[in-house]
Design an enzyme around this catalytic site. Structure first.
Site, short mmCIF file in Angstrom:
data_model
loop_
_atom_site.label_atom_id
_atom_site.label_comp_id
_atom_site.label_asym_id
_atom_site.label_seq_id
_atom_site.Cartn_x
_atom_site.Cartn_y
_atom_site.Cartn_z
N ASP A 181 -8.00 12.56 -18.61
CA ASP A 181 -8.22 11.12 -18.75
C ASP A 181 -7.78 10.77 -20.17
O ASP A 181 -8.44 11.14 -21.14
CB ASP A 181 -9.71 10.81 -18.51
CG ASP A 181 -9.99 9.32 -18.54
OD1 ASP A 181 -9.27 8.59 -19.24
OD2 ASP A 181 -10.96 8.89 -17.86
N ARG A 201 0.81 -1.23 0.00
CA ARG A 201 0.00 0.00 0.00
C ARG A 201 0.84 1.27 0.00
O ARG A 201 0.30 2.36 -0.12
CB ARG A 201 -0.99 -0.01 1.18
CG ARG A 201 -2.03 1.10 1.08
CD ARG A 201 -3.11 0.98 2.13
NE ARG A 201 -2.60 0.56 3.42
CZ ARG A 201 -1.95 1.36 4.26
NH1 ARG A 201 -1.75 2.61 3.97
NH2 ARG A 201 -1.52 0.88 5.41
N TYR A 255 -16.21 10.33 -18.73
CA TYR A 255 -16.56 8.95 -18.39
C TYR A 255 -17.63 8.93 -17.27
O TYR A 255 -17.53 9.68 -16.30
CB TYR A 255 -15.28 8.23 -17.93
CG TYR A 255 -15.50 6.83 -17.48
CD1 TYR A 255 -15.84 5.83 -18.39
CD2 TYR A 255 -15.38 6.48 -16.14
CE1 TYR A 255 -16.05 4.52 -17.97
CE2 TYR A 255 -15.58 5.17 -15.72
CZ TYR A 255 -15.92 4.21 -16.63
OH TYR A 255 -16.13 2.93 -16.22
N LYS A 278 -8.17 -0.75 -19.91
CA LYS A 278 -8.47 -0.63 -21.34
C LYS A 278 -7.21 -0.94 -22.18
O LYS A 278 -6.73 -2.04 -22.12
CB LYS A 278 -9.07 0.75 -21.62
CG LYS A 278 -10.18 1.15 -20.64
CD LYS A 278 -11.41 0.24 -20.68
CE LYS A 278 -12.31 0.40 -19.46
NZ LYS A 278 -12.71 1.78 -19.16
C1 PLP Z 1 -13.13 2.49 -18.06
C2 PLP Z 1 -12.79 3.93 -17.98
C3 PLP Z 1 -12.50 4.55 -16.74
C4 PLP Z 1 -12.58 3.81 -15.42
O1 PLP Z 1 -11.65 2.80 -15.33
P1 PLP Z 1 -11.88 1.49 -14.40
O2 PLP Z 1 -10.61 0.74 -14.65
O3 PLP Z 1 -13.10 0.82 -14.87
O4 PLP Z 1 -12.00 1.99 -12.99
C5 PLP Z 1 -12.15 5.88 -16.76
N1 PLP Z 1 -12.11 6.58 -17.91
C6 PLP Z 1 -12.39 6.03 -19.09
C7 PLP Z 1 -12.34 6.87 -20.33
C8 PLP Z 1 -12.74 4.70 -19.19
O5 PLP Z 1 -13.04 4.15 -20.38
#
Ligand code: PLP
Length: 384
Positions: free
Chosen positions: A174, A48, A102, A199
Site C-alpha cells: 500500500d 466494468r 490501514y 488521498k
Molecule cells: C484511505 C486509505 C485506504 C483506503 O482507501 P479508500 O479510498 O478509502 O477505499 C487504504 N490505505 C491507506 C493507507 C489509506 O490511507
C-alpha cells in the site's frame, strides 16, 4: 508518445491524455458511454471491463508514474486492495501481513478471509526478519505498507522483496502515504503497488478512487477477478482524477517540503513530546527511508505534552482542520484514539504506541509560517 523517459511534471501532464480528434480541445474529452459497438472492433469496451477510453488512457499515466508496465483504476482504495488480493488467493492459501496497516485493510482481512478459507498471519513488527518465521508452505503473498499509519513506521522494501523472491512469494504494498512522487516500490522489487487515489492522487479531498500498478501479467490476473467484483470507477471521476494527477508532483513536492519544515519545528517545540517523521534523523528507520524514498512524504504525527488536551487543541485550530481523511491540499489533523483506533482499549492502544495526545498531521500546501502560527495560538489557548 516519444520513447525517451519523460520528466516527472511532463509525465503528470501529458502521458495518457485522451486526444480530442474532433474539436482539438486542450484537455481530454470524457467518454461517458456504457455501450460500445461489438462488431468490427479490436476491443469490446464496457465500464466494468475497466477499458472505456478514459479508463484505459488514465492507466497509462499511473503506470508511467509507478514505472510499471501496466495499471488499473478502481472506485476506491479498498476496491483496489480487495480485488488485487482476491485475484491471487484461493482457499487454503496463506498471507503474511505487516502488523501495522490501514484499518480498512485490516478489517477486510479479519472479516472476509475466513469465509473463503484463506489463512493469514500478522507480523510482530515491520522488519523483514519478522516475516520469515511466519512463512508456510502455502504462503502466497507478503502484504506491506510504508510509511505506515499513524506512527510513520518504515518497512525495508528491498529486504522484503528479497525474502519473498527466493520463495516465489508475491509482494504487495500500500503506497498511499508516499504517493508515486516520493516512492516507487517497483524499483525495489515489489510486485504489486496499490494506492488509495482518494488521498494524494486525487489530492483535493473530493474524489474516491483506487489504483493498482504492476507488470502486464499481474494486471491481467487482477483484471480477471476485478470484472467479477465490479469496483470500476465512473468515467466522470476518471476524468477528475486525470485532472488531479496533472499537478501531483507540484502538490506533493510542496507538501513534502512543508512537512519537513513542520517536523523540524515540532521537534524543537517545548509543548511537543515526540515527533514521528521519516525525514528526521531521530526516526529509527531514517537510513532505510533515505535509501528507498525520493522524498520523506507529507504525513507526520506528534504527541502533545501532558496538560494539552488533544481534542481541545484541535478544536482551537483555525486554519488546520480536524478531519477524518488525509492528503488533501489543505492541512488536516486527526486523533487516532478518536477515530482509527477508537475500538481498541487504552491498553491495546498503548501496546501499539498510540497515546491519547497523539495527533496525525497531514501537511498541505499552505505556508509553514501560517501553520506554525495556528498551532502556537491553539496551544496557548488550551495549555493548563
Ligand atoms: C484511505 C486509505 C485506504 C483506503 O482507501 P479508500 O479510498 O478509502 O477505499 C487504504 N490505505 C491507506 C493507507 C489509506 O490511507
Amino acid at each position: 508518445m516519444m520513447n525517451k523517459k519523460l520528466g516527472i511534471n511532463t509525465t503528470c501532464v501529458h502521458v495518457g491524455e485522451v486526444e480530442d480528434k474532433q474539436f482539438k480541445g486542450a484537455v481530454s474529452p470524457i467518454y461517458m458511454s456504457t455501450s460500445y459497438a461489438f462488431s468490427n472492433v479490436d476491443v469490446k469496451r464496457y465500464p466494468r471491463y475497466y477499458n472505456t477510453p478514459n479508463q484505459e488512457m488514465l492507466c497509462k499515466k499511473i503506470a508511467a508514474l509507478e514505472n510499471t508496465e501496466d495499471a488499473m483504476i478502481f472506485s476506491s482504495g479498498m476496491a483496489a486492495i480487495s480485488s488485487a488480493m482476491l485475484a491471487f488467493l484461493k482457499r487454503g492459501d496463506h498471507v503474511v501481513i505487516q502488523q501495522v496497516i490501514y484499518g480498512g485493510t485490516y478489517n477486510f482481512i479479519v472479516s472476509e478471509f475466513d469465509k473463503y478459507g484463506i489463512e493469514y498471519s500478522f507480523t510482530e513488527s515491520d522488519k523483514a526478519s519478522d516475516f520469515v518465521p511466519l512463512i508456510k508452505e502455502n504462503t502466497k503473498i507478503f502484504y506491506i505498507e510504508t510509511p505506515s499509519n499513524p506512527l510513520l513506521g518504515i518497512t525495508d522494501m528491498k529486504a522484503i522483496a528479497d525474502v519473498a523472491k527466493e520463495r516465489k512469494i508475491l509482494t504487495m504494498i500500500d503506497n498511499t502515504f508516499a504517493s508515486p512522487i516520493n516512492q516507487n516500490p517497483y524499483n525495489f522489487g515489489i510486485d504489486i503497488i496499490i494506492h488509495s487515489a482518494t488521498k494524494y492522487m486525487g489530492g483535493h479531498s473530493d474524489i474516491s478512487a483506487g489504483a493498482v500498478a504492476a507488470s502486464q501479467e499481474h494486471i491481467e490476473q487482477i483484471w480477471k477477478t476485478a470484472i467479477n467484483l465490479g469496483g470500476n470507477l465512473s468515467d466522470q471521476t476518471v476524468w477528475l482524477l486525470e485532472r488531479s494527477l496533472k499537478t501531483l508532483n507540484l502538490r506533493v513536492k510542496e507538501q513534502t517540503k512543508n512537512a519537513h519544515i513542520m517536523a523540524g519545528y515540532l521537534e524543537q517545540s517545548n509543548d511537543i513530546d515526540k515527533v514521528y517523521y521519516p525525514g528526521l534523523e531521530s526516526h529509527p528507520q531514517y537510513e532505510v527511508a533515505k535509501n528507498q524514498m525520493k522524498g520523506f512524504g507529507a504525513m507526520l504525527s506528534f504527541e502533545l505534552k501532558k496538560g494539552i488536551d488533544a481534542m481541545d487543541f484541535q478544536n482551537n485550530l483555525s486554519l488546520i482542520k480536524p478531519s477524518m481523511s488525509l492528503a488533501g491540499l489543505e492541512s488536516t489533523t486527526v486523533s487516532p484514539t478518536q477515530t482509527t483506533h477508537a475500538l481498541l482499549s487504552e491498553q491495546e492502544r498503548l501496546e501499539r504506541g498510540i497515546k491519547d495526545g497523539l495527533i496525525r498531521f497531514s501537511v498541505g500546501i499552505e505556508e509553514p509560517e501560517d501553520l506554525i502560527a495556528d498551532i502556537e495560538q491553539a496551544i496557548k489557548k488550551v495549555k493548563k
